[in-house]
Design an enzyme around this catalytic site. Structure first.
Site, PDB file in Angstrom:
ATOM      1  N   TYR A   1       0.906  -1.365  -0.301  1.00  0.00           N
ATOM      2  CA  TYR A   1       0.025   0.132   0.010  1.00  0.00           C
ATOM      3  C   TYR A   1       0.627   1.268  -0.052  1.00  0.00           C
ATOM      4  O   TYR A   1       0.590   2.244  -0.558  1.00  0.00           O
ATOM      5  CB  TYR A   1      -1.096   0.139   1.209  1.00  0.00           C
ATOM      6  CG  TYR A   1      -2.041  -0.792   0.792  1.00  0.00           C
ATOM      7  CD1 TYR A   1      -3.445  -0.401   0.070  1.00  0.00           C
ATOM      8  CD2 TYR A   1      -2.177  -2.070   1.241  1.00  0.00           C
ATOM      9  CE1 TYR A   1      -4.567  -1.235  -0.239  1.00  0.00           C
ATOM     10  CE2 TYR A   1      -3.431  -3.065   0.934  1.00  0.00           C
ATOM     11  CZ  TYR A   1      -4.358  -2.455  -0.005  1.00  0.00           C
ATOM     12  OH  TYR A   1      -5.327  -3.343  -0.174  1.00  0.00           O
TER      13      TYR A   1
ATOM     14  N   GLN B   1     -15.238   2.126  -7.329  1.00  0.00           N
ATOM     15  CA  GLN B   1     -14.800   1.261  -6.786  1.00  0.00           C
ATOM     16  C   GLN B   1     -13.272   1.432  -6.571  1.00  0.00           C
ATOM     17  O   GLN B   1     -12.685   0.890  -5.764  1.00  0.00           O
ATOM     18  CB  GLN B   1     -14.875  -0.115  -7.683  1.00  0.00           C
ATOM     19  CG  GLN B   1     -16.064  -0.506  -7.867  1.00  0.00           C
ATOM     20  CD  GLN B   1     -16.143  -1.600  -9.079  1.00  0.00           C
ATOM     21  OE1 GLN B   1     -15.896  -2.777  -8.643  1.00  0.00           O
ATOM     22  NE2 GLN B   1     -16.518  -1.331 -10.359  1.00  0.00           N
TER      23      GLN B   1
ATOM     24  N   ASP C   1      -8.228   5.564  -5.223  1.00  0.00           N
ATOM     25  CA  ASP C   1      -7.182   6.611  -5.556  1.00  0.00           C
ATOM     26  C   ASP C   1      -7.298   7.791  -5.452  1.00  0.00           C
ATOM     27  O   ASP C   1      -6.611   8.803  -5.657  1.00  0.00           O
ATOM     28  CB  ASP C   1      -6.525   6.359  -7.069  1.00  0.00           C
ATOM     29  CG  ASP C   1      -7.794   6.218  -8.041  1.00  0.00           C
ATOM     30  OD1 ASP C   1      -8.702   7.168  -8.183  1.00  0.00           O
ATOM     31  OD2 ASP C   1      -7.715   5.347  -8.837  1.00  0.00           O
TER      32      ASP C   1
ATOM     33  N   HIS D   1     -15.079   1.409  -1.903  1.00  0.00           N
ATOM     34  CA  HIS D   1     -14.007   0.462  -1.302  1.00  0.00           C
ATOM     35  C   HIS D   1     -12.798   1.535  -0.483  1.00  0.00           C
ATOM     36  O   HIS D   1     -11.890   0.836  -0.192  1.00  0.00           O
ATOM     37  CB  HIS D   1     -13.474  -0.043  -2.556  1.00  0.00           C
ATOM     38  CG  HIS D   1     -14.071  -1.015  -3.245  1.00  0.00           C
ATOM     39  ND1 HIS D   1     -13.668  -1.517  -4.607  1.00  0.00           N
ATOM     40  CD2 HIS D   1     -15.140  -1.715  -2.825  1.00  0.00           C
ATOM     41  CE1 HIS D   1     -14.708  -2.269  -4.800  1.00  0.00           C
ATOM     42  NE2 HIS D   1     -15.616  -2.869  -3.748  1.00  0.00           N
TER      43      HIS D   1
ATOM     44  N   CYS E   1      -1.173   4.635  15.333  1.00  0.00           N
ATOM     45  CA  CYS E   1      -2.501   5.759  15.621  1.00  0.00           C
ATOM     46  C   CYS E   1      -1.885   6.758  16.564  1.00  0.00           C
ATOM     47  O   CYS E   1      -1.286   6.454  17.642  1.00  0.00           O
ATOM     48  CB  CYS E   1      -3.452   5.084  16.142  1.00  0.00           C
ATOM     49  SG  CYS E   1      -4.960   6.069  16.383  1.00  0.00           S
TER      50      CYS E   1
ATOM     51  N   ASN F   1     -15.864   1.032 -22.151  1.00  0.00           N
ATOM     52  CA  ASN F   1     -14.769   0.081 -21.767  1.00  0.00           C
ATOM     53  C   ASN F   1     -13.899  -0.271 -22.856  1.00  0.00           C
ATOM     54  O   ASN F   1     -14.468  -0.298 -24.158  1.00  0.00           O
ATOM     55  CB  ASN F   1     -15.518  -1.316 -21.179  1.00  0.00           C
ATOM     56  CG  ASN F   1     -14.434  -1.809 -20.038  1.00  0.00           C
ATOM     57  OD1 ASN F   1     -13.319  -1.942 -19.902  1.00  0.00           O
ATOM     58  ND2 ASN F   1     -15.021  -2.316 -19.023  1.00  0.00           N
ATOM     59  N   LEU F   2     -12.809  -0.890 -22.588  1.00  0.00           N
ATOM     60  CA  LEU F   2     -11.867  -1.262 -23.791  1.00  0.00           C
ATOM     61  C   LEU F   2     -12.596  -2.502 -24.219  1.00  0.00           C
ATOM     62  O   LEU F   2     -11.920  -2.960 -25.455  1.00  0.00           O
ATOM     63  CB  LEU F   2     -10.436  -1.316 -23.313  1.00  0.00           C
ATOM     64  CG  LEU F   2      -9.720  -0.045 -23.007  1.00  0.00           C
ATOM     65  CD1 LEU F   2      -8.288  -0.142 -22.332  1.00  0.00           C
ATOM     66  CD2 LEU F   2      -9.528   0.457 -24.550  1.00  0.00           C
TER      67      LEU F   2
END
Length: 304
Positions: free
Chosen positions: A97, A135, A138, A153, A202, A270-271
């Site tokens: 991540y 979804q 980023d 998400h 944290c 879409n592709l």
């Protein structure tokens, strides 16, 4: 529309067939690629839902971790983006991540993100509403200016404490000193094996618990409030666009087919074709950055 009971996962052909039968989703005629016909419907729509997936961000150079070559080191995202993977090796998951966060800080919204944001702002001034259900984690839609945004998400740039549950935005680069220079995606790269006490911690009220990315991992239940909001948007929309999504990660994979099942026009950008393509009224083949801007541009019927 019932979506809140689902956990995040990859849909398979058998499950898709079962869900299609349960919800009464019937096959339609071959989807149209008539842009003028789409534009006519678009010009009369007042509540537009736009569902977006990894294909939108791929055009900004964001790794999708999907399909052939979709690996970070030796692992696919499905092997790392799980509670089990984090419990077993939090250092490796945080490297993954951290790499994605650092990559995203070098990327920018592309023409598809910008077209959506501009459309939302323009139609909003006409009393019409555009809501994006993404979804993607980023935040490129947010950076492009999208306001009505549901990130189902989560976000790469939010963290959640494993101890106290506190969640907050976090744009630090690196997120902790131990991860600086780590996360190289090369297959031969060794795990950093960072001690857990040196991973992101944290800082809320002196908690010091282990932080995790505030994203929905495979096998986890999506946030009930966000799903409820998405459900309302989808139930009330009079036009739905599904942009750059493979239609294989559920519950999002069932959003647009359910909308189509109640007779609302759905347009896929879409592709390639997806398992849900035949459910939709329109399919526009090509990169989202080239097909979406003309589809969402100001219609001649709109007031200047």
């Amino acid at each position: 529309m019932i979506v809140h009971r689902f956990t995040c996962g990859v849909i398979n052909t058998h499950l898709y067939a079962q869900l299609r039968k349960t919800w009464g989703i019937q096959a339609m005629a071959r989807p149209s690629s008539d842009l003028a016909a789409f534009r006519e419907i678009f010009s009369k729509s007042n509540n537009i839902a736009i569902i977006t997936g990894a294909g939108v961000s791929a055009e900004s150079g964001v790794p999708t971790f999907r399909g052939a070559g979709g690996y970070w080191r030796k692992w696919q995202a499905q092997e790392l983006a799980t509670p089990t993977a984090f419990a077993h090796n939090p250092s490796r998951v945080w490297e993954f991540y951290h790499y994605r966060r650092e990559v995203m800080l070098t990327k920018n919204p592309n023409p598809a993100h910008q077209a959506i944001a501009e459309c939302e702002e323009r139609l909003g001034k006409q009393g019409r509403k555009v809501t994006v259900i993404t979804q993607n984690i980023d935040e490129l839609h947010r950076r492009a200016g999208t306001k009505n945004l549901l990130e189902i998400h989560g976000s790469l740039f939010k963290t959640r404490c494993m101890m106290c549950g506190h969640e907050e935005a976090n744009y630090k680069s690196p997120i902790c000193s131990a991860l600086e220079g780590r996360g190289a995606p090369d297959p031969d790269a060794d795990d950093a094996q960072i001690p857990v006490e040196e991973l992101p911690r944290c800082e809320h009220r002196g908690c010091n618990g282990l932080l995790r990315p505030a994203v929905v991992w495979f096998g986890e239940t999506l946030d009930a409030d966000i799903l409820s909001d998405a459900e309302k948007v989808l139930d009330n929309c009079d036009l739905c666009l599904i942009v750059g999504t493979s239609s294989v990660v559920y519950p999002a994979a069932m959003f647009a087919p359910q909308v189509a099942a109640r007779g609302v026009p759905v347009a896929e950008f879409n592709l390639e074709n997806t398992p849900a393509t035949e459910r939709f009224k329109f399919h526009f083949h090509g990169s989202c950055g080239s097909t979406l801007p003309p589809a969402l541009a100001r219609h001649e019927s709109e007031a200047n």
